[in-house]
Design a protein around this motif. Structure first.
Motif, short mmCIF file in Angstrom:
data_model
loop_
_atom_site.label_atom_id
_atom_site.label_comp_id
_atom_site.label_asym_id
_atom_site.label_seq_id
_atom_site.Cartn_x
_atom_site.Cartn_y
_atom_site.Cartn_z
N MET A 89 -31.82 3.10 2.08
CA MET A 89 -30.72 3.00 1.15
C MET A 89 -29.41 3.07 1.92
N LYS A 90 -28.47 2.20 1.57
CA LYS A 90 -27.17 2.20 2.22
C LYS A 90 -26.30 3.30 1.65
N GLN A 91 -25.37 3.75 2.46
CA GLN A 91 -24.44 4.78 2.03
C GLN A 91 -23.03 4.24 2.14
N LYS A 92 -22.15 4.76 1.30
CA LYS A 92 -20.75 4.35 1.39
C LYS A 92 -19.85 5.52 1.04
N PRO A 93 -18.61 5.48 1.51
CA PRO A 93 -17.67 6.56 1.19
C PRO A 93 -17.24 6.48 -0.26
N TYR A 94 -16.66 7.55 -0.74
CA TYR A 94 -16.12 7.60 -2.10
C TYR A 94 -14.88 8.47 -2.10
N LEU A 95 -14.08 8.34 -3.15
CA LEU A 95 -12.88 9.15 -3.29
C LEU A 95 -13.24 10.53 -3.82
N SER A 96 -12.85 11.54 -3.08
CA SER A 96 -13.02 12.92 -3.56
C SER A 96 -11.79 13.29 -4.38
N LEU A 97 -11.88 14.37 -5.11
CA LEU A 97 -10.73 14.85 -5.87
C LEU A 97 -9.56 15.16 -4.94
N GLU A 98 -9.85 15.69 -3.78
CA GLU A 98 -8.80 15.96 -2.79
C GLU A 98 -8.10 14.67 -2.38
N ASP A 99 -8.88 13.60 -2.16
CA ASP A 99 -8.30 12.30 -1.82
C ASP A 99 -7.39 11.80 -2.93
N VAL A 100 -7.87 11.91 -4.15
CA VAL A 100 -7.11 11.45 -5.31
C VAL A 100 -5.79 12.20 -5.41
N LYS A 101 -5.84 13.50 -5.23
CA LYS A 101 -4.61 14.31 -5.30
C LYS A 101 -3.64 13.92 -4.18
N ARG A 102 -4.16 13.63 -3.00
CA ARG A 102 -3.31 13.22 -1.87
C ARG A 102 -2.64 11.88 -2.17
N ILE A 103 -3.40 10.93 -2.70
CA ILE A 103 -2.85 9.63 -3.07
C ILE A 103 -1.76 9.80 -4.13
N ALA A 104 -2.07 10.58 -5.15
CA ALA A 104 -1.13 10.78 -6.26
C ALA A 104 0.17 11.42 -5.77
N ALA A 105 0.07 12.42 -4.92
CA ALA A 105 1.26 13.11 -4.42
C ALA A 105 2.14 12.16 -3.59
N ALA A 106 1.51 11.35 -2.76
CA ALA A 106 2.29 10.43 -1.92
C ALA A 106 2.92 9.32 -2.77
N ALA A 107 2.19 8.84 -3.76
CA ALA A 107 2.75 7.82 -4.65
C ALA A 107 3.91 8.40 -5.45
N GLU A 108 3.74 9.61 -5.94
CA GLU A 108 4.81 10.27 -6.68
C GLU A 108 6.04 10.45 -5.81
N ALA A 109 5.84 10.84 -4.55
CA ALA A 109 6.96 11.04 -3.63
C ALA A 109 7.71 9.73 -3.38
N GLU A 110 6.97 8.63 -3.24
CA GLU A 110 7.60 7.32 -3.03
C GLU A 110 8.43 6.93 -4.25
N ALA A 111 7.88 7.13 -5.43
CA ALA A 111 8.62 6.81 -6.66
C ALA A 111 9.86 7.70 -6.78
N ALA A 112 9.73 8.97 -6.48
CA ALA A 112 10.86 9.90 -6.59
C ALA A 112 11.96 9.54 -5.59
N LYS A 113 11.56 9.11 -4.40
CA LYS A 113 12.53 8.74 -3.37
C LYS A 113 13.47 7.64 -3.86
N HIS A 114 12.94 6.76 -4.72
CA HIS A 114 13.72 5.64 -5.24
C HIS A 114 14.20 5.87 -6.67
N GLN A 115 13.89 7.06 -7.22
CA GLN A 115 14.23 7.40 -8.60
C GLN A 115 13.62 6.40 -9.59
N TRP A 116 12.34 6.07 -9.35
CA TRP A 116 11.61 5.16 -10.22
C TRP A 116 10.71 5.97 -11.15
N ALA A 117 10.83 5.76 -12.44
CA ALA A 117 9.97 6.41 -13.42
C ALA A 117 8.75 5.51 -13.64
N VAL A 118 7.61 5.94 -13.17
CA VAL A 118 6.40 5.12 -13.21
C VAL A 118 5.21 5.92 -13.73
#
Length: 133
Positions: free
Chosen positions: A1-30
């Motif tokens: 059986m093949k294996q593949k990576p997946y998004l952990s909750l920690e990964d999701v939180k890291r993505i969300a925080a960085a995306a939020e920071a990028e939006a905040a840097k430009h004052q974009w409400a998204v």
């Protein structure tokens, strides 16, 4: 059986925080949506001031990017370049702003952003993904 990576909750939180920071840097409400490889919602964050419709559009962009394993802009370009028949495909979110998360050649999910210009939505999504390294 093949294996593949997946998004952990920690990964999701890291993505969300960085995306939020990028939006905040430009004052974009998204709204930021993160889905798994099947397009199932893992995270939804609607920032203060983001349009109510963005809470529907962002997950749709993420889902189409995950399921297609390519940026949602590809589909927008297909339609904009005259292939109107593509609108009959049973997918939503055919607008720029959905970006797949690729790890070792595997699509493990996607980020969809809505609330500002489409290219800016994609910029926020890509900033989030970049936080994974």
């Amino acid at each position: 059986m093949k294996q593949k990576p997946y998004l952990s909750l920690e990964d999701v939180k890291r993505i969300a925080a960085a995306a939020e920071a990028e939006a905040a840097k430009h004052q974009w409400a998204v709204t930021i949506a993160i889905v798994d490889d099947g397009g199932h919602l893992l995270w939804l964050q609607r920032q203060d001031g983001a349009a109510a419709s963005s809470a529907v559009i962002a997950p749709a962009k993420a889902k189409v990017a995950a399921m297609g394993r390519r940026e949602s802009k590809v589909y927008e370009d297909i339609v904009n370049n005259g292939r109107a028949a593509f609108l009959s495909v049973p997918l939503e979110g055919l607008l720029e702003g959905g970006v797949p998360v690729m790890v070792d050649g595997h699509c493990v999910g996607a980020v969809g952003v809505s609330g500002v210009k489409s290219a800016e939505d994609a910029q926020v999504a890509k900033a989030g993904i970049a936080a994974l390294g």
